[in-house]
Design an enzyme around this catalytic site. Sequence first.
Site, PDB file in Angstrom:
ATOM      1  N   GLU A 163       0.862  -1.185   0.000  1.00 15.67           N
ATOM      2  CA  GLU A 163       0.000   0.000   0.000  1.00 15.67           C
ATOM      3  C   GLU A 163       0.896   1.231   0.000  1.00 15.67           C
ATOM      4  O   GLU A 163       1.786   1.352   0.837  1.00 15.67           O
ATOM      5  CB  GLU A 163      -0.922  -0.026   1.233  1.00 15.67           C
ATOM      6  CG  GLU A 163      -1.663   1.262   1.498  1.00 15.67           C
ATOM      7  CD  GLU A 163      -2.547   1.735   0.326  1.00 15.67           C
ATOM      8  OE1 GLU A 163      -3.366   0.954  -0.176  1.00 15.67           O
ATOM      9  OE2 GLU A 163      -2.378   2.912  -0.079  1.00 15.67           O
ATOM     10  N   CYS A 174     -16.200   6.834   1.947  1.00 14.85           N
ATOM     11  CA  CYS A 174     -17.447   6.566   2.683  1.00 14.85           C
ATOM     12  C   CYS A 174     -17.414   7.010   4.145  1.00 14.85           C
ATOM     13  O   CYS A 174     -18.353   7.661   4.617  1.00 14.85           O
ATOM     14  CB  CYS A 174     -17.763   5.071   2.684  1.00 14.85           C
ATOM     15  SG  CYS A 174     -17.325   4.198   1.194  1.00 14.85           S
ATOM     16  N   ALA A 213       3.718  -0.491  -5.582  1.00 19.59           N
ATOM     17  CA  ALA A 213       4.141  -1.751  -6.220  1.00 19.59           C
ATOM     18  C   ALA A 213       3.905  -1.671  -7.719  1.00 19.59           C
ATOM     19  O   ALA A 213       2.929  -1.074  -8.172  1.00 19.59           O
ATOM     20  CB  ALA A 213       3.358  -2.906  -5.626  1.00 19.59           C
ATOM     21  N   GLY A 250     -16.408  12.335 -11.419  1.00 12.87           N
ATOM     22  CA  GLY A 250     -16.099  10.952 -11.704  1.00 12.87           C
ATOM     23  C   GLY A 250     -14.718  10.546 -11.214  1.00 12.87           C
ATOM     24  O   GLY A 250     -13.921  11.384 -10.798  1.00 12.87           O
ATOM     25  N   HIS A 297     -46.072   1.985  11.836  1.00 14.35           N
ATOM     26  CA  HIS A 297     -46.742   3.273  11.770  1.00 14.35           C
ATOM     27  C   HIS A 297     -46.379   4.157  12.945  1.00 14.35           C
ATOM     28  O   HIS A 297     -46.316   3.660  14.069  1.00 14.35           O
ATOM     29  CB  HIS A 297     -48.260   3.053  11.735  1.00 14.35           C
ATOM     30  CG  HIS A 297     -49.019   4.323  11.519  1.00 14.35           C
ATOM     31  ND1 HIS A 297     -49.042   4.961  10.305  1.00 14.35           N
ATOM     32  CD2 HIS A 297     -49.744   5.069  12.389  1.00 14.35           C
ATOM     33  CE1 HIS A 297     -49.777   6.065  10.424  1.00 14.35           C
ATOM     34  NE2 HIS A 297     -50.214   6.151  11.669  1.00 14.35           N
TER      35      HIS A 297
HETATM   36  P1  NDP Z   1     -20.287   9.859 -10.813  1.00 18.62           P
HETATM   37  O1  NDP Z   1     -19.905   9.046 -11.962  1.00 18.62           O
HETATM   38  O2  NDP Z   1     -21.324   9.384  -9.880  1.00 18.62           O
HETATM   39  O3  NDP Z   1     -20.705  11.316 -11.302  1.00 18.62           O
HETATM   40  C1  NDP Z   1     -19.861  12.090 -12.096  1.00 18.62           C
HETATM   41  C2  NDP Z   1     -20.607  13.349 -12.464  1.00 18.62           C
HETATM   42  O4  NDP Z   1     -19.723  14.249 -13.109  1.00 18.62           O
HETATM   43  C3  NDP Z   1     -21.751  13.094 -13.434  1.00 18.62           C
HETATM   44  O5  NDP Z   1     -22.830  13.902 -13.049  1.00 18.62           O
HETATM   45  C4  NDP Z   1     -21.163  13.518 -14.766  1.00 18.62           C
HETATM   46  O6  NDP Z   1     -22.132  14.021 -15.643  1.00 18.62           O
HETATM   47  C5  NDP Z   1     -20.251  14.643 -14.364  1.00 18.62           C
HETATM   48  N1  NDP Z   1     -19.113  14.826 -15.261  1.00 18.62           N
HETATM   49  C6  NDP Z   1     -18.241  13.890 -15.694  1.00 18.62           C
HETATM   50  N2  NDP Z   1     -17.299  14.446 -16.479  1.00 18.62           N
HETATM   51  C7  NDP Z   1     -17.582  15.761 -16.537  1.00 18.62           C
HETATM   52  C8  NDP Z   1     -16.985  16.865 -17.186  1.00 18.62           C
HETATM   53  N3  NDP Z   1     -15.893  16.719 -17.930  1.00 18.62           N
HETATM   54  N4  NDP Z   1     -17.550  18.080 -17.040  1.00 18.62           N
HETATM   55  C9  NDP Z   1     -18.652  18.242 -16.274  1.00 18.62           C
HETATM   56  N5  NDP Z   1     -19.264  17.237 -15.633  1.00 18.62           N
HETATM   57  C10 NDP Z   1     -18.738  16.013 -15.758  1.00 18.62           C
HETATM   58  O7  NDP Z   1     -18.908  10.142 -10.075  1.00 18.62           O
HETATM   59  P2  NDP Z   1     -18.556  10.589  -8.603  1.00 18.62           P
HETATM   60  O8  NDP Z   1     -17.217  11.209  -8.739  1.00 18.62           O
HETATM   61  O9  NDP Z   1     -19.657  11.355  -7.987  1.00 18.62           O
HETATM   62  O10 NDP Z   1     -18.426   9.211  -7.856  1.00 18.62           O
HETATM   63  C11 NDP Z   1     -17.643   8.151  -8.396  1.00 18.62           C
HETATM   64  C12 NDP Z   1     -18.207   6.821  -8.043  1.00 18.62           C
HETATM   65  O11 NDP Z   1     -17.861   6.506  -6.699  1.00 18.62           O
HETATM   66  C13 NDP Z   1     -19.722   6.712  -8.087  1.00 18.62           C
HETATM   67  O12 NDP Z   1     -20.221   6.486  -9.369  1.00 18.62           O
HETATM   68  C14 NDP Z   1     -19.974   5.576  -7.144  1.00 18.62           C
HETATM   69  O13 NDP Z   1     -19.800   4.372  -7.839  1.00 18.62           O
HETATM   70  C15 NDP Z   1     -18.879   5.748  -6.103  1.00 18.62           C
HETATM   71  N6  NDP Z   1     -19.388   6.439  -4.920  1.00 18.62           N
HETATM   72  C16 NDP Z   1     -20.329   5.833  -4.169  1.00 18.62           C
HETATM   73  C17 NDP Z   1     -20.844   6.463  -3.058  1.00 18.62           C
HETATM   74  C18 NDP Z   1     -21.915   5.796  -2.263  1.00 18.62           C
HETATM   75  O14 NDP Z   1     -22.075   4.585  -2.399  1.00 18.62           O
HETATM   76  N7  NDP Z   1     -22.682   6.524  -1.457  1.00 18.62           N
HETATM   77  C19 NDP Z   1     -20.394   7.790  -2.640  1.00 18.62           C
HETATM   78  C20 NDP Z   1     -19.411   8.342  -3.526  1.00 18.62           C
HETATM   79  C21 NDP Z   1     -18.930   7.690  -4.616  1.00 18.62           C
HETATM   80  P3  NDP Z   1     -23.036  13.038 -16.550  1.00 18.62           P
HETATM   81  O15 NDP Z   1     -24.044  12.457 -15.638  1.00 18.62           O
HETATM   82  O16 NDP Z   1     -23.618  13.953 -17.568  1.00 18.62           O
HETATM   83  O17 NDP Z   1     -22.102  12.037 -17.110  1.00 18.62           O
END
Ligand code: NDP
Length: 456
Positions: free
Chosen positions: A35, A48, A115, A261, A435
Amino acid sequence: MDKYDFDLFVIGGGSGGVRASRIAAGYGARVAVAEEYRLGGTCVIRGCVPKKLLMYASQFGKAFEDSKGFGWQVSEASHNWERLIRAKDTEIDRLQRVYEGLLRNAGVVVINGKATIAGAHEVCVNDVKFTARHVLIATGATPEIPQIPGAELMATSNDVLDMEHAPERIAIVGGGYIACEFAGIFKGLGTKVWLVHRGSTLLRGFDGEVREHITGEMAANDIEMRLASTVVAVERKRNAYLLYLGSGEILEVDLVMAATGRRPNTGGLGLERVGVDVDAYGAIPVDSYSRTSCDHVYAVGDVTNRLNLTPVAINEGHAFADTVFGNMSRRTDHAGVPFAVFSQPQVAAVGLTEEKARVMHGAIRVYSSVFRPMHAALSGRNERVMVKLIVDAATERIVGAHIVAPDAAEIIQGIAIALKAGATKADFDATLGVHPSVAEEFVTLRNGRNSTQPQS
Ligand code: NDP
């Protein structure tokens, strides 16, 4: 004497890697895990867990406001961000030690450092080469920032969790999990929040009605929505930042956060040396047993970009260890996994959206209800919760359940068990409600509507 130093070398000490290491070691395998940062990975160190702690902190603001309607008189409340971050850090340190202890007690060798794969059955950390019969890649993913002028000025969820001061004004770019969650957190802590999203509703991939509902609820919660908005550039202006939008609007804020993302961590791992394929997104494609295109190399968790959720990574890591070292053929069932967005209100679901269910099942019946929760009667808050069930018309089985409400995450877990067990609408109807609760709506929904795939 075995020809390898280890039976398993795990790259990445997050949720998936740690679970796989412990279980494999429990089967008698000689295991090492490398790590480069801190044991615990995204979920424990900068995902989380800290996010949820901040979410709890942020809910008090609303509770203080709402308490007036219930007869409380609360003098001016103020929040100390530094104290919150210190308390959060203490808890994260504790959890990291728990992870270290778990690995130590299981007899796993922990190596600090990045790694890389050096060759077939060879891994290199800090210039030391190790050999291993199997390699597991569990390196997770990392936040991605849109490539616009001034991109380097944007913070990510990693940065905001360690900030020294809370911003008075923040613009969050994105409309996914992290954007929604942090918008709620900062709003609750008293920050003025703009949410800038390129789509017209939040949470792409979620049920259409749910997306409309949460978008409206967040706007009603005084989050300044800038929907169907692109971001063009970020500029520094003395102690503030200017975020230029495609509409021509310029937002002046103290922090711009990109929540756009996450990209799998596959760069610089040396995967090409052993023929591990990587897809166009940078993720490692695997089969249902998490095996990569190279026979002795496996991958689990976000680096595979299947279902990027902690319990999924843990299950994948466990199934891998059972299969490869426990003489049990096990794979993760990626269907029917419940999930929740810790926005305010929360969004939680299991199974199919209405849109997907129509495609997969043809004829479905949809039951949904939007109502004012009892809490709002005295708080005076303009809030609505939403509960929705999707039923396959042919079998009467529930194929999707969705909820937007405070504590939605707590509610959906039980509903997910019912779906896993194949519950029908009649089973839900035969169950009495608790309820008064929001959750009872799941067993009192009547008057569904038919929903069929539009003819093309
Ligand atoms: P997401 O994929 O959920 O959302 C990314 C957002 O960014 C989307 O709304 C996307 O728009 C937008 N986006 C992407 N690229 C661009 C860009 N170039 N310009 C403007 N907007 C953009 O990613 P997150 O980063 O929020 O989270 C990543 C992942 O981590 C999640 O999908 C989930 O799997 C996990 N996660 C889970 C959580 C939980 O379980 N509670 C909490 C946090 C993360 P569009 O929709 O139009 O593509």
